[in-house]
Write a protein that holds these residues in place. Structure first.
Motif, PDB file in Angstrom:
ATOM      1  N   ALA A   1       0.821  -1.206   0.000  1.00 27.10           N
ATOM      2  CA  ALA A   1       0.000   0.000   0.000  1.00 27.10           C
ATOM      3  C   ALA A   1       0.858   1.261   0.000  1.00 27.10           C
ATOM      4  O   ALA A   1       0.467   2.287  -0.574  1.00 27.10           O
TER       5      ALA A   1
ATOM      6  N   ARG B   1       3.198   0.729  -3.763  1.00 27.47           N
ATOM      7  CA  ARG B   1       2.295   0.549  -4.892  1.00 27.47           C
ATOM      8  C   ARG B   1       2.927  -0.129  -6.104  1.00 27.47           C
ATOM      9  O   ARG B   1       2.284  -0.249  -7.144  1.00 27.47           O
TER      10      ARG B   1
ATOM     11  N   HIS C   1      -7.380  -7.677  -0.884  1.00 26.05           N
ATOM     12  CA  HIS C   1      -6.356  -6.867  -1.537  1.00 26.05           C
ATOM     13  C   HIS C   1      -5.981  -7.514  -2.863  1.00 26.05           C
ATOM     14  O   HIS C   1      -5.685  -8.708  -2.923  1.00 26.05           O
TER      15      HIS C   1
ATOM     16  N   LEU D   1      -4.304  -2.691  -4.766  1.00 29.55           N
ATOM     17  CA  LEU D   1      -3.395  -2.324  -3.677  1.00 29.55           C
ATOM     18  C   LEU D   1      -2.055  -1.878  -4.231  1.00 29.55           C
ATOM     19  O   LEU D   1      -1.433  -0.924  -3.736  1.00 29.55           O
TER      20      LEU D   1
ATOM     21  N   SER E   1      -1.522   6.592  -6.785  1.00 34.87           N
ATOM     22  CA  SER E   1      -1.979   6.499  -5.399  1.00 34.87           C
ATOM     23  C   SER E   1      -2.409   7.846  -4.867  1.00 34.87           C
ATOM     24  O   SER E   1      -2.854   7.955  -3.720  1.00 34.87           O
TER      25      SER E   1
END
Length: 213
Positions: free
Chosen positions: A11, A14, A154, A175, A211
Motif C-alpha cells: 500500500a 504501490r 487486496h 493495492l 496512489s
C-alpha cells in the motif's frame, strides 16, 4: 515479515518489480539498479537462471534497502528453498502446494488467481493478497468489478501492465501493481541498465501518481 506488514508495504509503495532473467549476474545488477531508482519491493522469479543464488545474493546486499520475495513458487520445495535463500514473501501464479507451504512457514503470500472462485479460494487459503493474473487483458475495470463482491480483499494485478496502465489499476482499487518485462526489459538478460534506470523512475512516479501521493 507477516501478511499485515506485506500489505502495508504494498500500500505504501504501490509497485512490485519482477525480475526474471537468463543471466544471474545481470539479475543481481538489475535488482541493484531498481533499488537505486527507488523501487523497494522486488520479486525474483524462480524460473530465472540460478534463482536461489540471485535471491541469496541480493538479500544479503540489498536486504536493508528493499524487501525481496520469490516468485513462481509452485511446490513445497520451492517455498522452503526460497525462504532459505532469504526471500521474505512468496508470489505464486496459481494456488498450489507452494502456497500452503509458504503460509505454514510463516511467509506472506501473494497468491495467483483470476476468477471469482479462485479469488475466494486464495483468500480462504490465507493469502495476504490476491495476485490477479494475468491482468493485462482484463483491464482496471475487472479489478473494480471484483472489489464489489470482495471489498475486504487486496488485489495486486500482474501481467501485461505497461507504464500507461499503472494509474488506472491503482485508481480502480488495486493495492499495488506487479510489473515484469515492461519495467525490467532486457536488463536481467544482460541488457541496458541505463534504460532500466530511466524506466524504473518512470514507474515509481506513475505509482505515486496513481496512489494520489
Amino acid at each position: 515479515m507477516d501478511s499485515r506488514e506485506l500489505t502495508s508495504l504494498l500500500a505504501e509503495h504501490r509497485l512490485l518489480a519482477i525480475i526474471r532473467g537468463s543471466d544471474p549476474a545481470a539479475c543481481r545488477r538489475t535488482a541493484e539498479v531498481l533499488v537505486e531508482a527507488g523501487v523497494r519491493l522486488l520479486e525474483v522469479s524462480l524460473t530465472s537462471a540460478d534463482a536461489l543464488g540471485v535471491l541469496s545474493g541480493i538479500s544479503a546486499t540489498l536486504g536493508a534497502e528493499a524487501h525481496i520475495g520469490a516468485g513462481t513458487v509452485l511446490t513445497a520445495d520451492d517455498a522452503r528453498n526460497a525462504q532459505a535463500a532469504g526471500a521474505t514473501f512468496a508470489v505464486t501464479p496459481a494456488l498450489a502446494d507452494g502456497t500452503t507451504t509458504a503460509i505454514e512457514l510463516g511467509m506472506p503470500v501473494l497468491a495467483g488467481a483470476m476468477t471469482p472462485t479462485e479469488v475466494l479460494a486464495a483468500d480462504r487459503a490465507g493469502a495476504a493478497a490476491v495476485k490477479l493474473f494475468p491482468a493485462g487483458g482484463l483491464g482496471p475495470g475487472y479489478v473494480k468489478a471484483l472489489r464489489d463482491p470482495f471489498p475486504g480483499l487486496h488485489f495486486v494485478p500482474v501481467g501485461g501492465i505497461g507504464l500507461a496502465d499503472v494509474s488506472g489499476y491503482l485508481r480502480a482499487g488495486a493495492l499495488a501493481v506487479g510489473i515484469g518485462s515492461p519495467l525490467s526489459g532486457d536488463a536481467p538478460h544482460g541488457g541496458d541498465l541505463g534504460a532500466l534506470r530511466a524506466r524504473a523512475r518512470e514507474f515509481v512516479a506513475a505509482a505515486g501518481e496513481g496512489s494520489g501521493t
